[in-house]
Design a protein around this motif. Structure first.
Motif, short mmCIF file in Angstrom:
data_model
loop_
_atom_site.label_atom_id
_atom_site.label_comp_id
_atom_site.label_asym_id
_atom_site.label_seq_id
_atom_site.Cartn_x
_atom_site.Cartn_y
_atom_site.Cartn_z
N ALA A 291 -2.89 -10.04 -15.27
CA ALA A 291 -3.51 -9.42 -16.45
C ALA A 291 -3.93 -7.99 -16.15
CB ALA A 291 -4.72 -10.24 -16.89
N LEU A 292 -4.49 -7.75 -14.95
CA LEU A 292 -4.86 -6.39 -14.55
C LEU A 292 -3.64 -5.50 -14.45
CD1 LEU A 292 -7.57 -7.10 -11.80
CD2 LEU A 292 -7.95 -6.20 -14.11
N TYR A 293 -2.55 -6.06 -13.94
CA TYR A 293 -1.31 -5.29 -13.81
C TYR A 293 -0.79 -4.85 -15.17
CZ TYR A 293 3.70 -4.48 -13.41
OH TYR A 293 4.96 -3.95 -13.53
N ARG A 294 -0.88 -5.75 -16.16
CA ARG A 294 -0.29 -5.47 -17.46
C ARG A 294 -1.18 -4.62 -18.37
NH1 ARG A 294 3.89 -8.34 -19.49
NH2 ARG A 294 2.94 -8.29 -21.58
N LYS A 295 -2.48 -4.60 -18.09
CA LYS A 295 -3.40 -3.89 -18.98
C LYS A 295 -4.12 -2.75 -18.27
CE LYS A 295 -4.17 -7.93 -21.91
NZ LYS A 295 -5.18 -8.85 -22.52
N GLY A 296 -4.39 -1.71 -19.02
CA GLY A 296 -5.12 -0.58 -18.46
C GLY A 296 -4.28 0.19 -17.46
N ASN A 297 -4.95 0.94 -16.60
CA ASN A 297 -4.23 1.76 -15.61
C ASN A 297 -4.36 1.20 -14.20
OD1 ASN A 297 -6.91 2.25 -15.11
ND2 ASN A 297 -6.69 4.47 -14.85
N PHE A 298 -4.72 -0.09 -14.10
CA PHE A 298 -4.92 -0.68 -12.78
C PHE A 298 -3.64 -0.68 -11.95
CE2 PHE A 298 -8.20 -2.73 -15.45
CZ PHE A 298 -9.32 -2.31 -14.75
N ALA A 299 -2.50 -0.86 -12.62
CA ALA A 299 -1.23 -0.88 -11.89
C ALA A 299 -0.90 0.49 -11.30
CB ALA A 299 -0.10 -1.33 -12.82
N LEU A 300 -1.48 1.55 -11.86
CA LEU A 300 -1.21 2.90 -11.36
C LEU A 300 -2.19 3.33 -10.28
CD1 LEU A 300 -0.48 4.67 -14.77
CD2 LEU A 300 1.16 3.68 -13.15
N ARG A 301 -3.25 2.59 -10.10
CA ARG A 301 -4.23 2.94 -9.06
C ARG A 301 -3.78 2.35 -7.74
NH1 ARG A 301 -10.16 1.54 -11.07
NH2 ARG A 301 -10.57 2.39 -8.98
N ASN A 302 -3.19 3.15 -6.92
CA ASN A 302 -2.53 2.73 -5.69
C ASN A 302 -3.49 1.96 -4.77
OD1 ASN A 302 -0.35 4.33 -3.28
ND2 ASN A 302 0.13 2.80 -4.80
N GLY A 303 -3.22 0.68 -4.58
CA GLY A 303 -4.03 -0.14 -3.69
C GLY A 303 -5.10 -0.95 -4.39
N PHE A 304 -5.31 -0.74 -5.69
CA PHE A 304 -6.39 -1.45 -6.38
C PHE A 304 -6.12 -2.94 -6.50
CE2 PHE A 304 -8.64 -3.11 -10.05
CZ PHE A 304 -9.92 -2.65 -9.82
N LEU A 305 -4.91 -3.30 -6.92
CA LEU A 305 -4.59 -4.72 -7.06
C LEU A 305 -4.58 -5.41 -5.70
CD1 LEU A 305 -1.78 -4.63 -9.77
CD2 LEU A 305 -4.18 -5.23 -10.06
N PHE A 306 -4.10 -4.72 -4.70
CA PHE A 306 -4.11 -5.26 -3.34
C PHE A 306 -5.54 -5.53 -2.89
CE2 PHE A 306 -4.12 -4.09 1.32
CZ PHE A 306 -3.71 -5.34 1.76
N GLY A 307 -6.42 -4.56 -3.12
CA GLY A 307 -7.82 -4.74 -2.76
C GLY A 307 -8.47 -5.87 -3.54
N THR A 308 -8.15 -5.98 -4.83
CA THR A 308 -8.69 -7.06 -5.66
C THR A 308 -8.24 -8.41 -5.12
OG1 THR A 308 -8.62 -5.61 -7.59
CG2 THR A 308 -8.82 -7.97 -8.00
N PHE A 309 -6.99 -8.50 -4.73
CA PHE A 309 -6.46 -9.73 -4.15
C PHE A 309 -7.25 -10.12 -2.90
CE2 PHE A 309 -3.82 -11.51 -0.77
CZ PHE A 309 -3.31 -12.66 -1.36
N LEU A 310 -7.47 -9.17 -2.00
CA LEU A 310 -8.19 -9.47 -0.76
C LEU A 310 -9.61 -9.95 -1.05
CD1 LEU A 310 -7.13 -6.52 1.59
CD2 LEU A 310 -6.24 -8.86 1.56
N VAL A 311 -10.27 -9.30 -1.99
CA VAL A 311 -11.65 -9.68 -2.31
C VAL A 311 -11.70 -11.07 -2.94
CG1 VAL A 311 -13.64 -9.14 -3.77
CG2 VAL A 311 -12.46 -7.31 -2.54
N LEU A 312 -10.83 -11.33 -3.91
CA LEU A 312 -10.87 -12.60 -4.62
C LEU A 312 -10.40 -13.76 -3.75
CD1 LEU A 312 -9.55 -11.61 -8.18
CD2 LEU A 312 -11.90 -12.01 -7.46
N VAL A 313 -9.26 -13.61 -3.09
CA VAL A 313 -8.70 -14.71 -2.30
C VAL A 313 -9.57 -15.02 -1.09
CG1 VAL A 313 -6.78 -15.39 -0.82
CG2 VAL A 313 -6.32 -14.45 -3.08
N PHE A 314 -9.88 -14.00 -0.31
CA PHE A 314 -10.61 -14.28 0.92
C PHE A 314 -12.12 -14.40 0.67
CE2 PHE A 314 -6.55 -12.60 2.40
CZ PHE A 314 -6.18 -13.67 3.22
#
Length: 368
Positions: A291-314
């Motif tokens: 959802a973050l990837y598809r909406k807003g500019n989160f997909a363009l913020r280099n490393g944001f989704l990766f960081g979100t993944f690390l925070v949520l999963v771990f």
């Protein structure tokens, strides 16, 4: 108090022409296949040459398997594998660690990212390409994690601590398997365990009572059954608390049936089904990331989704470890187990990635 007890007795796989296709392997592969298809969709949407997906899959699969295996061997059981180094290669024997896979994927995506530098302008093209790839990869990794943890559930492994709960689980296969497949397989062909409808209440727990029937390979007389049963009872009752699945009461005696089998009663040990907790959490994290990837500019913020993944999963992994049985003996007595200690730096890295993620745009693409 009444509890909903799940008596989990699923087979470990499908028998196909004498070959057993294990559910864990099938679900593991399914995670990669669906992730691969999702990445193709993303590449097409963003104008990346989908021919690059062939090498992407190779990097991702090798990094996941090698990293997860080395992570288990080094982080959880180095004392053993340092003395048996060749067994590190025996991946089929089990033993994979998600923290090792995470580290290996970061390294692998650095090298794979070199293939995507032509899609970025300015300085630090390799770093931008690596983070771009990781931002999209982690969406698929979260989905794969859902399948993998469900595979652990099918395998009756990586379960929770002993506890009564609204969905407490008795892993029946871990009662039957030592009798007919592993420890006593020379004497017993197979064994079954079924709930009797009765329970034993103690001050701390309510134990469901199961009837276990063992089918010897050759007819046994009563003294032989008594001797074998004594060994079986000692085996179950002396298991480490993290491996305990059945308790044989002192006054229990085996009964020989007309067909030559013998039956005895055990207390089933109720555990938390933490595999299902993790599987559900990773599926939710997948939807959040997508959802973050598809909406807003989160997909363009280099490393944001990766960081979100690390925070949520771990971050979730840190919490759920409080409810899981320890995987190795050295974790006993630790205030935090190995999984939690390894999760802390990954969560911190994720927070830093989210805080300092900068917008970056692809160039030289053919968006569709």
């Amino acid at each position: 108090m009444n509890y909903l007890t799940i008596f989990w007795d699923a087979d470990f796989g499908l028998d196909i022409f004498g070959f057993t296709l294990r559910w864990y392997s099938l679900l593991f592969a399914m995670g990669f296949v669906l992730g691969y298809q999702l990445m193709i969709r993303i590449y097409k949407k963003e104008g990346i040459d989908i021919k690059l997906m062939d090498s992407f899959l190779t990097y991702a699969v090798i990094a996941t398997i090698v990293g997860a295996r080395l992570g288990h061997c080094f982080f959880y059981d180095w004392e053993y594998y340092s003395q048996h180094p060749l067994e590190i290669l025996q991946v089929w024997q089990g033993g994979l660690a998600s923290h090792g896979a995470a580290i290996a994927l970061i390294i692998a995506m650095y090298f794979y990212g070199k293939k995507l530098t032509k899609y970025f302008s300015g300085e630090q093209k390799e770093r931008k390409a690596m983070l771009y790839t990781l931002d999209r990869l982690v969406i698929t990794v979260a989905l794969a994690g859902c399948f993998i943890r469900f595979g652990n559930w099918m395998n009756s492994e990586i379960y929770g601590k002993i506890d009564n709960s609204s969905i407490e689980t008795v892993f029946v296969k871990n009662i039957e398997r030592p009798l007919g497949e592993t420890r006593y397989s020379q004497e017993i062909k197979y064994a079954t365990a079924v709930f009797t409808g009765e329970s034993l209440e103690t001050d701390s727990l309510t134990y469901p009572i199961l009837s276990v029937t063992a089918y010897p390979r050759v007819p046994f007389n009563q003294p032989q059954v008594n001797a074998l049963f004594g060994n079986i009872a000692q085996y179950f009752n002396t298991q480490d608390i993290n491996d305990l699945h059945a308790i044989v009461l002192a006054d229990t005696e085996p009964v020989i049936n007309n067909d030559g089998s013998f039956t005895f009663r055990v207390l089933g040990v109720p555990r938390l089904p933490t595999q299902l907790f993790e599987s559900g959490a990773y599926l939710l994290i997948f939807f959040i990331l997508y959802a973050l990837y598809r909406k807003g500019n989160f997909a363009l913020r280099n490393g944001f989704l990766f960081g979100t993944f690390l925070v949520l999963v771990f971050g979730f992994r840190f919490v759920v470890e409080f409810f899981k049985a320890n995987q190795t003996a050295f974790e006993e007595g630790m205030s935090l187990n190995m999984g939690q200690w390894l999760s802390i730096p990954l969560v911190l890295i994720g927070l830093v990635m989210m805080a300092f993620a900068k917008p970056v745009e692809l160039t030289n693409t053919e968006k569709k």
